[in-house]
Enzyme design. Structure first.
Site, short mmCIF file in Angstrom:
data_model
loop_
_atom_site.label_atom_id
_atom_site.label_comp_id
_atom_site.label_asym_id
_atom_site.label_seq_id
_atom_site.Cartn_x
_atom_site.Cartn_y
_atom_site.Cartn_z
N HIS A 53 4.02 -13.12 -2.08
CA HIS A 53 2.57 -13.39 -2.13
C HIS A 53 2.16 -13.80 -3.55
CE1 HIS A 53 -1.73 -12.96 -1.73
NE2 HIS A 53 -1.73 -12.04 -2.68
N TYR A 79 8.34 -6.57 3.93
CA TYR A 79 7.60 -6.66 5.20
C TYR A 79 7.97 -7.86 6.08
CZ TYR A 79 4.73 -9.54 2.07
OH TYR A 79 4.31 -10.46 1.15
N ARG A 110 4.51 -19.53 3.75
CA ARG A 110 4.69 -19.11 2.36
C ARG A 110 6.14 -18.71 2.15
NH1 ARG A 110 2.37 -13.70 1.64
NH2 ARG A 110 4.50 -13.08 1.28
C1 LIG Z 1 -12.45 -10.29 -1.51
C2 LIG Z 1 -11.02 -9.97 -1.76
N1 LIG Z 1 -10.43 -8.98 -1.08
C3 LIG Z 1 -9.12 -8.68 -1.29
C4 LIG Z 1 -8.40 -9.39 -2.21
C5 LIG Z 1 -6.93 -9.07 -2.44
N2 LIG Z 1 -6.15 -10.19 -1.87
C6 LIG Z 1 -5.68 -11.17 -2.66
S1 LIG Z 1 -4.92 -12.36 -1.78
C7 LIG Z 1 -5.15 -11.53 -0.33
C8 LIG Z 1 -4.64 -12.08 0.96
C9 LIG Z 1 -5.09 -13.48 1.18
O1 LIG Z 1 -4.47 -13.99 2.31
P1 LIG Z 1 -4.76 -15.45 2.77
O2 LIG Z 1 -6.23 -15.69 2.88
O3 LIG Z 1 -3.95 -15.71 3.99
O4 LIG Z 1 -4.25 -16.35 1.53
P2 LIG Z 1 -2.74 -16.46 0.98
O5 LIG Z 1 -2.60 -15.46 -0.11
O6 LIG Z 1 -1.81 -16.22 2.10
O7 LIG Z 1 -2.65 -17.85 0.44
C10 LIG Z 1 -5.85 -10.35 -0.55
C11 LIG Z 1 -6.24 -9.41 0.51
C12 LIG Z 1 -9.06 -10.41 -2.92
N3 LIG Z 1 -8.43 -11.18 -3.81
N4 LIG Z 1 -10.35 -10.70 -2.67
#
Ligand SMILES: Cc1ncc(C[n+]2csc(CCOP(=O)(O)OP(=O)(O)O)c2C)c(N)n1
Ligand SMILES: [Mg+2]
Length: 377
Positions: free
Chosen positions: A281, A290, A277
């Site tokens: 985020h 971070y 990425r």
């Molecule tokens: C069930 C849930 N818990 C927490 C969140 C908050 N949240 C949004 S994105 C994220 C991290 C996701 O990481 P990853 O699966 O690696 O996807 P990326 O964002 O890196 O594409 C979190 C914890 C959420 N959207 N849904």
């Protein structure tokens, strides 16, 4: 604290983890594939589809379009004209490669960083902007009607993908459900359960891990002690593999192979696409808090778009004029989409209540009434 004798006793009871006399009864391996190195040089003979220059150019265009879309969406958010947005900067090859291998009748279940693939499947940039602008109509795709909407809850669409695949199987339809989620999602029970039951029922479903190494501020090293995420397939008894997720050719080839297998009754497949990425985020994040800038710079050297362009240029398939023409065309598409999005009259205030429940629960009826009376003031 147990006594010294008790500790001795316990140590005697506990067996060594690997008994010298034990017979291995299962062995596993995870394979990794890549066709173009980060500089765009082929490292092995390319798959058949990549011998067709028009195919490669269409993959290139799709990734450039996704990047333009991202840049515009971030600019709209920064000027207060879009809600929080999740960019796919640097990850364009993942969903582009996946979607380009799919048939129109397959069903894509994306997370929130897959606009490259969604655009390729016929979702319009206006629909995507409406979604990120908080307008429910953005999820009512005019094309790709059976594709699922963007899924912001992490990993909750993995069991849905299993349901879609089960429906295909029960109806004897030769279609495949393709579910994309992040590295962070692999720590969710939803994903483990989906993988497990997909294996038990031998369903036509493919899971793609968009491993961009971070889940907001949590690196993969703190997400799991496993060496790869692809090996999560092993416990579910399904095939798993890793690909260079910044090599669109590798992503497409692996997906095409998995689709052909799933379509002919061969069951599910898990592909871990290793990418990075490059951006924050979301527009609500500041990744410099971070992670270090040298880390990010290292990954810029693996940019999927530059990589494919270098190959196309080296093969004399692509040149300066083609690039300028493409950028002009793609910018036009995105600018027109942004204008149309901005010119779309806002939805009625009650819309946010009207699409989740067939019968609205009592507390939401009250909230809906309150929203309507506030809007009238
Ligand atoms: C069930 C849930 N818990 C927490 C969140 C908050 N949240 C949004 S994105 C994220 C991290 C996701 O990481 P990853 O699966 O690696 O996807 P990326 O964002 O890196 O594409 C979190 C914890 C959420 N959207 N849904
Ligand atoms: Mg991630």
């Amino acid at each position: 604290m147990p006594s010294a004798e008790r500790i001795e006793e316990l140590l005697e009871l506990s067996e060594p983890r690997h008994l010298p006399s034990a017979t291995p009864i299962a062995r596993f391996e995870i394979r990794y594939s890549r066709y173009l190195d980060p500089k765009g040089n082929p490292v092995r003979p390319l798959p058949d589809f990549a011998r067709n220059s028009a195919e490669l150019v269409s993959l290139y265009r799709a990734m450039v379009l996704a990047r333009r879309f991202d840049a515009k969406a971030v600019a709209l958010q920064r000027t207060g004209r879009l809600g929080t947005f999740a960019s796919s900067l640097g990850q364009e090859a993942v969903s582009t490669g996946v979607a380009s291998a799919m048939q129109a009748e397959d069903v894509l279940l994306p997370s929130f960083r897959e606009h490259g693939g969604q655009l390729l499947r016929g979702v319009s940039p206006v629909e995507l902007l409406l979604f990120w602008g908080g307008d429910e109509r953005g999820s009512a795709f005019a094309e790709a009607r059976e594709d699922f909407p963007i899924c912001v809850p992490v990993g909750t669409h993995a069991p849905h993908a299993v349901g879609v695949a089960l429906a295909f199987k029960l109806r004897w339809e030769k279609r495949v459900a393709v579910c994309i989620f992040g590295d962070g999602a692999t720590s969710k029970g939803d994903v483990a359960e989906a993988l497990n039951v997909a294996g038990v029922w031998n369903l036509p479903v493919i899971f793609i891990i968009n491993n961009n190494r971070w889940a907001i501020s949590v690196p993969v090293s703190r997400q799991t002690a496993a060496e790869t995420l692809a090996q999560k397939a092993i416990a579910a008894g399904i095939d798993g593999e890793q690909v260079d997720g910044n090599d669109v050719i590798a992503v497409r080839e692996a997906t095409a192979r998995a689709l052909a297998k799933a379509r002919t009754g061969g069951g599910p497949h898990l592909i871990e696409a290793l990418t990075y990425r490059l951006g924050d985020h979301t527009t609500a994040d500041d990744a410099s808090r971070y992670r270090s800038s040298p880390e990010v710079s290292t990954h810029w050297a693996e940019d999927p778009i530059t990589r494919l362009r270098n190959y196309l240029v080296a093969e004399r398939i692509w040149g300066k004029t083609d690039e300028e023409k493409l950028l002009g065309e793609v910018t036009g598409v995105i600018e027109r989409a942004a204008e149309e999005y901005l010119a779309t009259p806002a939805q009625a205030v009650e819309a946010m209540f009207d699409y989740t429940y067939q019968t609205l629960p009592k507390d939401l009826v009250e909230q809906r009434d309150a929203a309507l009376s506030a809007a009238r003031k």
